[in-house]
Design a protein around this motif. Structure first.
Motif, PDB file in Angstrom:
ATOM      1  N   VAL A  22       0.832  -1.206   0.000  1.00 13.98           N
ATOM      2  CA  VAL A  22       0.000   0.000   0.000  1.00 13.98           C
ATOM      3  C   VAL A  22       0.867   1.256   0.000  1.00 13.98           C
ATOM      4  O   VAL A  22       2.003   1.252   0.478  1.00 13.98           O
ATOM      5  N   GLN A  23       0.321   2.314  -0.567  1.00 15.02           N
ATOM      6  CA  GLN A  23       0.899   3.656  -0.485  1.00 15.02           C
ATOM      7  C   GLN A  23      -0.105   4.507   0.284  1.00 15.02           C
ATOM      8  O   GLN A  23      -1.211   4.761  -0.205  1.00 15.02           O
ATOM      9  N   VAL A  24       0.260   4.936   1.493  1.00 16.51           N
ATOM     10  CA  VAL A  24      -0.691   5.586   2.394  1.00 16.51           C
ATOM     11  C   VAL A  24      -0.455   7.089   2.439  1.00 16.51           C
ATOM     12  O   VAL A  24       0.672   7.543   2.648  1.00 16.51           O
ATOM     13  N   THR A  25      -1.544   7.853   2.255  1.00 20.71           N
ATOM     14  CA  THR A  25      -1.533   9.295   2.490  1.00 20.71           C
ATOM     15  C   THR A  25      -2.390   9.564   3.718  1.00 20.71           C
ATOM     16  O   THR A  25      -3.553   9.164   3.766  1.00 20.71           O
ATOM     17  N   THR A  26      -1.795  10.208   4.726  1.00 20.94           N
ATOM     18  CA  THR A  26      -2.526  10.556   5.944  1.00 20.94           C
ATOM     19  C   THR A  26      -2.908  12.025   5.887  1.00 20.94           C
ATOM     20  O   THR A  26      -2.042  12.878   5.691  1.00 20.94           O
ATOM     21  N   LEU A  27      -4.188  12.330   6.046  1.00 25.19           N
ATOM     22  CA  LEU A  27      -4.661  13.712   5.908  1.00 25.19           C
ATOM     23  C   LEU A  27      -4.274  14.561   7.116  1.00 25.19           C
ATOM     24  O   LEU A  27      -3.667  15.609   6.971  1.00 25.19           O
ATOM     25  N   VAL A  28      -4.658  14.138   8.312  1.00 24.22           N
ATOM     26  CA  VAL A  28      -4.315  14.893   9.525  1.00 24.22           C
ATOM     27  C   VAL A  28      -3.063  14.256  10.117  1.00 24.22           C
ATOM     28  O   VAL A  28      -3.102  13.123  10.587  1.00 24.22           O
ATOM     29  N   GLY A  29      -1.962  14.992  10.084  1.00 21.82           N
ATOM     30  CA  GLY A  29      -0.675  14.416  10.424  1.00 21.82           C
ATOM     31  C   GLY A  29      -0.430  14.264  11.919  1.00 21.82           C
ATOM     32  O   GLY A  29      -1.294  14.531  12.763  1.00 21.82           O
ATOM     33  N   ARG A  30       0.776  13.860  12.242  1.00 18.95           N
ATOM     34  CA  ARG A  30       1.212  13.690  13.626  1.00 18.95           C
ATOM     35  C   ARG A  30       1.156  15.027  14.363  1.00 18.95           C
ATOM     36  O   ARG A  30       1.420  16.071  13.787  1.00 18.95           O
ATOM     37  N   ASN A  31       0.809  14.964  15.635  1.00 17.47           N
ATOM     38  CA  ASN A  31       0.736  16.161  16.489  1.00 17.47           C
ATOM     39  C   ASN A  31      -0.276  17.191  15.998  1.00 17.47           C
ATOM     40  O   ASN A  31      -0.207  18.361  16.363  1.00 17.47           O
ATOM     41  N   ALA A  32      -1.204  16.784  15.135  1.00 21.19           N
ATOM     42  CA  ALA A  32      -2.235  17.692  14.620  1.00 21.19           C
ATOM     43  C   ALA A  32      -3.595  17.283  15.181  1.00 21.19           C
ATOM     44  O   ALA A  32      -3.788  16.153  15.622  1.00 21.19           O
ATOM     45  N   ASP A  33      -4.543  18.215  15.139  1.00 13.69           N
ATOM     46  CA  ASP A  33      -5.852  18.018  15.772  1.00 13.69           C
ATOM     47  C   ASP A  33      -6.919  17.695  14.726  1.00 13.69           C
ATOM     48  O   ASP A  33      -7.310  18.566  13.960  1.00 13.69           O
ATOM     49  N   PRO A  34      -7.406  16.450  14.689  1.00 15.57           N
ATOM     50  CA  PRO A  34      -8.437  16.092  13.705  1.00 15.57           C
ATOM     51  C   PRO A  34      -9.754  16.826  13.895  1.00 15.57           C
ATOM     52  O   PRO A  34     -10.536  16.971  12.964  1.00 15.57           O
ATOM     53  N   HIS A  35     -10.034  17.300  15.119  1.00 18.02           N
ATOM     54  CA  HIS A  35     -11.312  17.964  15.405  1.00 18.02           C
ATOM     55  C   HIS A  35     -11.456  19.257  14.604  1.00 18.02           C
ATOM     56  O   HIS A  35     -12.537  19.590  14.127  1.00 18.02           O
ATOM     57  N   SER A  36     -10.378  20.017  14.496  1.00 19.43           N
ATOM     58  CA  SER A  36     -10.453  21.338  13.871  1.00 19.43           C
ATOM     59  C   SER A  36      -9.802  21.376  12.501  1.00 19.43           C
ATOM     60  O   SER A  36      -9.519  22.446  11.976  1.00 19.43           O
ATOM     61  N   TYR A  37      -9.596  20.223  11.906  1.00 19.59           N
ATOM     62  CA  TYR A  37      -8.858  20.154  10.641  1.00 19.59           C
ATOM     63  C   TYR A  37      -9.656  20.755   9.478  1.00 19.59           C
ATOM     64  O   TYR A  37     -10.874  20.590   9.402  1.00 19.59           O
ATOM     65  N   GLU A  38      -8.953  21.447   8.614  1.00 17.28           N
ATOM     66  CA  GLU A  38      -9.550  21.978   7.385  1.00 17.28           C
ATOM     67  C   GLU A  38      -8.818  21.354   6.194  1.00 17.28           C
ATOM     68  O   GLU A  38      -7.613  21.566   6.024  1.00 17.28           O
ATOM     69  N   PRO A  39      -9.506  20.569   5.355  1.00 20.82           N
ATOM     70  CA  PRO A  39      -8.842  19.920   4.221  1.00 20.82           C
ATOM     71  C   PRO A  39      -8.193  20.923   3.275  1.00 20.82           C
ATOM     72  O   PRO A  39      -8.653  22.049   3.124  1.00 20.82           O
ATOM     73  N   THR A  40      -7.124  20.471   2.621  1.00 22.05           N
ATOM     74  CA  THR A  40      -6.348  21.302   1.701  1.00 22.05           C
ATOM     75  C   THR A  40      -6.567  20.829   0.263  1.00 22.05           C
ATOM     76  O   THR A  40      -7.065  19.722   0.030  1.00 22.05           O
ATOM     77  N   PRO A  41      -6.168  21.637  -0.715  1.00 21.36           N
ATOM     78  CA  PRO A  41      -6.224  21.183  -2.113  1.00 21.36           C
ATOM     79  C   PRO A  41      -5.424  19.906  -2.341  1.00 21.36           C
ATOM     80  O   PRO A  41      -5.806  19.067  -3.169  1.00 21.36           O
ATOM     81  N   GLU A  42      -4.316  19.740  -1.586  1.00 17.77           N
ATOM     82  CA  GLU A  42      -3.522  18.514  -1.715  1.00 17.77           C
ATOM     83  C   GLU A  42      -4.313  17.290  -1.251  1.00 17.77           C
ATOM     84  O   GLU A  42      -4.163  16.195  -1.814  1.00 17.77           O
ATOM     85  N   ASP A  43      -5.156  17.482  -0.248  1.00 16.60           N
ATOM     86  CA  ASP A  43      -6.001  16.379   0.211  1.00 16.60           C
ATOM     87  C   ASP A  43      -6.991  15.957  -0.865  1.00 16.60           C
ATOM     88  O   ASP A  43      -7.247  14.764  -1.059  1.00 16.60           O
ATOM     89  N   VAL A  44      -7.551  16.945  -1.553  1.00 20.94           N
ATOM     90  CA  VAL A  44      -8.478  16.653  -2.648  1.00 20.94           C
ATOM     91  C   VAL A  44      -7.774  15.833  -3.720  1.00 20.94           C
ATOM     92  O   VAL A  44      -8.304  14.831  -4.213  1.00 20.94           O
ATOM     93  N   GLN A  45      -6.549  16.225  -4.070  1.00 26.08           N
ATOM     94  CA  GLN A  45      -5.790  15.491  -5.087  1.00 26.08           C
ATOM     95  C   GLN A  45      -5.476  14.072  -4.636  1.00 26.08           C
ATOM     96  O   GLN A  45      -5.574  13.114  -5.408  1.00 26.08           O
ATOM     97  N   ALA A  46      -5.095  13.920  -3.363  1.00 23.46           N
ATOM     98  CA  ALA A  46      -4.777  12.589  -2.836  1.00 23.46           C
ATOM     99  C   ALA A  46      -5.989  11.671  -2.906  1.00 23.46           C
ATOM    100  O   ALA A  46      -5.874  10.486  -3.262  1.00 23.46           O
ATOM    101  N   LEU A  47      -7.148  12.201  -2.577  1.00 26.42           N
ATOM    102  CA  LEU A  47      -8.363  11.393  -2.593  1.00 26.42           C
ATOM    103  C   LEU A  47      -8.781  11.056  -4.021  1.00 26.42           C
ATOM    104  O   LEU A  47      -9.326   9.973  -4.280  1.00 26.42           O
ATOM    105  N   THR A  48      -8.517  11.948  -4.943  1.00 24.82           N
ATOM    106  CA  THR A  48      -8.818  11.687  -6.359  1.00 24.82           C
ATOM    107  C   THR A  48      -8.041  10.472  -6.856  1.00 24.82           C
ATOM    108  O   THR A  48      -8.545   9.681  -7.665  1.00 24.82           O
ATOM    109  N   ARG A  49      -6.810  10.310  -6.367  1.00 24.07           N
ATOM    110  CA  ARG A  49      -5.954   9.198  -6.803  1.00 24.07           C
ATOM    111  C   ARG A  49      -6.220   7.900  -6.050  1.00 24.07           C
ATOM    112  O   ARG A  49      -5.789   6.829  -6.473  1.00 24.07           O
TER     113      ARG A  49
END
Length: 298
Positions: A22-49
């Motif tokens: 597998v090739q894994v892309t993690t959206l909310v990284g280490r030491n980051a808060d998933p509760h307040s996360y705002e997706p980025t354009p890079e996240d959109v591209q990662a999900l497209t692939r």
């Protein structure tokens, strides 16, 4: 196979089970808060692939449905918490229960549980199911099943790696239970930044009082903070712990005013850096238990 995981703990689990398949892309990284996360354009591209999207579910990632829609993602979606025994907030557990936030702490779109998360009221779902290793085992089985569904040729490989992973969880689960059972009963109450350790409490017998609600975005008022300090004094809280992705000032203030120990850092919603002891799921769990045993055993 390209896999997107919503946050660092799931990303680590997927890598552990999928390994070099597998090739894994993690959206909310280490030491980051998933509760307040705002997706980025890079996240959109990662999900497209991606062919597979692994999320926690239970309303944890309020931003996932919008991201899926904007990316046009047409792959397989899997909620790792599927099948866990869901925990609900109990009366008196969260001192600010029912206090409305400026926006929902957890959105409900994208999963099967119909609960209102506009507030932290009694009965709201606690999404932090990974804080019990027996639930971690369920996560591992679900991830292996999803990987096998998308890439059937490697299904035996994924199943075997999940089995090995679960054996490690079983061993650690027994060690944590044994270590925490040695903590004296009168020292089993601690304070943490937000209500992320309810499943840990149920499984391992340590009582957690939270400064905020289920979302670590919540800030208690002066009156609520006074109530927490009063409760901490009455229950003889043995330690106050901060969480890596939250502001430590409130916890430090409570420790000063109650005479409790500052117990250091616990990891709730995010892993530490890759080279740190809490850099993976099992390491995170071992670290948290170790801090509790060390501080409460003094």
């Amino acid at each position: 196979m390209n896999v997107v995981a919503s946050f660092s703990i799931l990303g680590d689990m997927v890598r552990e089970i999928g390994a070099d398949r597998v090739q894994v892309t993690t959206l909310v990284g280490r030491n980051a808060d998933p509760h307040s996360y705002e997706p980025t354009p890079e996240d959109v591209q990662a999900l497209t692939r991606a062919q597979l999207l692994v999320s926690n579910g239970l309303g944890f990632e309020a931003w996932i449905p919008r991201l899926v829609e904007s990316s046009g993602f047409a792959g397989t979606q899997m909620e790792a918490s599927r099948g866990v025994q869901v925990r609900h907030l109990q009366q008196g557990e969260v001192l600010d229960a029912g206090r409305k936030e400026s926006r929902p702490a957890h959105g409900q779109a994208g999963h099967d549980h119909e609960h209102d998360h506009d507030d932290h009221s009694v009965g709201s779902v606690d999404p932090h199911a990974w804080q019990d290793l027996s639930n971690g085992m369920i996560y591992a089985r679900n991830i292996a099943q999803a990987l096998a569904h998308v890439q059937p040729a490697d299904s035996a490989y994924f199943r075997q790696r999940a089995t090995n992973y679960i054996e490690k969880m079983k061993k650690l689960d027994a060690e944590v239970k044994q270590a925490l059972a040695a903590v004296p009963e009168e020292k089993r109450t601690v304070i943490t930044s937000h209500d992320a350790f309810g499943y840990f409490q149920q499984a391992y017998g340590i009582r957690f009082i939270s400064i905020a609600g289920v979302s670590n975005e919540a800030e208690p008022s002066a009156q609520e903070l006074a109530a927490i300090i009063d409760q901490a004094r009455k229950q003889k809280v043995a330690g106050v712990f901060v969480e890596r992705s939250t502001n430590p000032k409130l916890a430090q203030q409570i420790a000063r005013e109650t005479g409790s120990k500052v117990g250091g850092t616990l990891y709730s919603d995010a892993l530490g850096k890759a080279d740190e002891p809490a850099g993976n799921y099992l390491g995170m769990f071992s670290w948290n238990a170790g801090r509790l045993v060390y501080v409460l055993g003094q």
